[in-house]
Design an enzyme around this catalytic site. Structure first.
Site, PDB file in Angstrom:
ATOM      1  N   ILE A   1      -4.643  -5.623   1.216  1.00  0.00           N
ATOM      2  CA  ILE A   1      -4.089  -6.252   0.007  1.00  0.00           C
ATOM      3  C   ILE A   1      -2.583  -5.961  -0.032  1.00  0.00           C
ATOM      4  O   ILE A   1      -2.161  -4.834   0.235  1.00  0.00           O
ATOM      5  CB  ILE A   1      -4.752  -5.695  -1.270  1.00  0.00           C
ATOM      6  CG1 ILE A   1      -6.285  -5.787  -1.181  1.00  0.00           C
ATOM      7  CG2 ILE A   1      -4.251  -6.441  -2.506  1.00  0.00           C
ATOM      8  CD1 ILE A   1      -7.018  -5.120  -2.341  1.00  0.00           C
TER       9      ILE A   1
ATOM     10  N   ASP B   1       0.767  -1.234   0.000  1.00  0.00           N
ATOM     11  CA  ASP B   1       0.000   0.000   0.000  1.00  0.00           C
ATOM     12  C   ASP B   1       0.810   1.302   0.000  1.00  0.00           C
ATOM     13  O   ASP B   1       0.236   2.375  -0.091  1.00  0.00           O
ATOM     14  CB  ASP B   1      -0.918  -0.064   1.240  1.00  0.00           C
ATOM     15  CG  ASP B   1      -1.799   1.153   1.433  1.00  0.00           C
ATOM     16  OD1 ASP B   1      -2.271   1.656   0.425  1.00  0.00           O
ATOM     17  OD2 ASP B   1      -2.017   1.580   2.568  1.00  0.00           O
TER      18      ASP B   1
ATOM     19  N   CYS C   1     -14.087  12.001  -0.075  1.00  0.00           N
ATOM     20  CA  CYS C   1     -14.223  10.862   0.841  1.00  0.00           C
ATOM     21  C   CYS C   1     -13.884  11.278   2.280  1.00  0.00           C
ATOM     22  O   CYS C   1     -12.945  12.040   2.513  1.00  0.00           O
ATOM     23  CB  CYS C   1     -13.276   9.752   0.376  1.00  0.00           C
ATOM     24  SG  CYS C   1     -13.357   8.269   1.358  1.00  0.00           S
TER      25      CYS C   1
ATOM     26  N   LEU D   1     -12.214  -4.026  -3.303  1.00  0.00           N
ATOM     27  CA  LEU D   1     -12.175  -5.406  -3.787  1.00  0.00           C
ATOM     28  C   LEU D   1     -13.143  -6.205  -2.923  1.00  0.00           C
ATOM     29  O   LEU D   1     -13.108  -6.109  -1.690  1.00  0.00           O
ATOM     30  CB  LEU D   1     -10.764  -5.984  -3.661  1.00  0.00           C
ATOM     31  CG  LEU D   1     -10.609  -7.384  -4.260  1.00  0.00           C
ATOM     32  CD1 LEU D   1     -10.387  -7.310  -5.769  1.00  0.00           C
ATOM     33  CD2 LEU D   1      -9.450  -8.140  -3.603  1.00  0.00           C
TER      34      LEU D   1
END
Length: 308
Positions: free
Chosen positions: A168, A133, A213, A157
């Site tokens: 991830i 990341d 966001c 995902l």
């Protein structure tokens, strides 16, 4: 390399991933992500990255892992569950579940170091790099390409068996392996994430305006939060899980088994009053080695004040 060797090495890598506690492991052929290139370019041109200027850097490397690792042949994608057994008390300002425990960057990096070492020990001369990341790698695109899930309308995902509450990570290796296939999209006509987003950051299915966001405002934005956002944060003070909380596939989330992701007990029991009165000393104790240190004490106080 023979087909048998590829198969043997791929099986070993997947069993090793399981031993290290990863939820799942998929493998794809390293190369240029053709479908992602125009999407990324359009997203940047529309300024959907807000003030995250670093997203503009290394455009080519984001799309092609062979520019990150010499002679890269395979991208090994890994998922690590972080769904907690317990969540915060009802009377509290909210923290994204991924930040309950220790900083995942360090936890996963340690696992990946051991993973790469065991691959080299078993197979021999294998070069590669581990990514969590913090480098220009399109994690979700690679995970989807290797069949670990599909990218939902929320941009997360998603997998049918366990939803989307996982990290991830990747190992990019100069080793030929057996490659997995992408899975199909199972969002159907559902728009739960789009409808529930408190700031309408999901501007169209699969397109997130990062600059709208709540996670961006509470973590990435270094200046004051715009006043027009007042009252729209639904009590989130660090990150936001709304799009994941409402996703029907997350009914299948199971709690993680990684002790380092277990939260400090105080974090779960803190009331709004406790958060408003938090001291820098308590912040240091409760959030030792936590991702929340990224906002620093002043940043968290800013976010809390904005919610009052």
């Amino acid at each position: 390399m023979s087909i048998n060797a590829k198969e043997t090495y791929s099986k070993f890598i997947k069993s090793e991933a399981k031993r290290l506690g990863f939820l799942s492991c998929g493998i794809s052929k390293a190369g240029f992500l053709e479908e992602e290139a125009p999407r990324l370019e359009k997203w940047l041109n529309k300024n959907h990255h807000g003030q995250m200027a670093y997203m503009e850097n290394h455009f080519d490397k984001r799309l092609d892992p062979t520019l990150l690792v010499d002679d890269a042949k395979s991208v090994v994608s890994l998922l690590l569950n972080y769904y907690p057994a317990e969540t915060q008390s009802q009377d509290s300002f909210k923290i994204s579940k991924y930040a309950y425990g220790q900083d995942y960057h360090f936890v996963i990096k340690e696992k990946l170091k051991e993973f790469l070492f065991s691959i080299q020990e078993k197979i021999g001369d294998v070069s590669g790099r581990a990514f969590v990341d913090s480098a220009p790698v399109l994690d979700r695109a690679w995970a989807a390409k290797s069949g670990l899930g599909w990218i939902g309308k929320s941009g997360n995902l998603i997998t049918q068996k366990v939803g989307s509450f996982y990290f991830i990570a990747e190992l990019i290796l100069d080793l030929d392996l057996e490659y997995d296939y992408a899975t199909t999209d199972h969002c159907g006509s559902c728009t739960a994430c789009i409808d529930a987003c408190p700031t309408q950051a999901i501007v169209e299915p699969h397109v997130i305006d990062g600059g709208k966001c709540i996670s961006y405002y509470t973590i990435e934005l270094k200046e004051n939060i715009p006043y027009e956002m007042k009252g729209k944060f639904d009590e989130w003070m660090f990150g936001c899980d709304t799009c994941q909380d409402v996703c029907p596939w997350n009914r299948f989330s199971k709690s993680h088994s990684e002790p380092l992701f277990n939260p400090n007990r105080e974090l779960l029991s803190f009331s709004k009053k406790d958060w408003i009165e938090i001291t820098e000393e308590t912040f240091r104790v409760v959030f030792k080695n936590s991702p929340i240190k990224r906002t620093k004490f002043d940043g968290l106080k800013r976010n809390i004040k904005f919610l009052e």
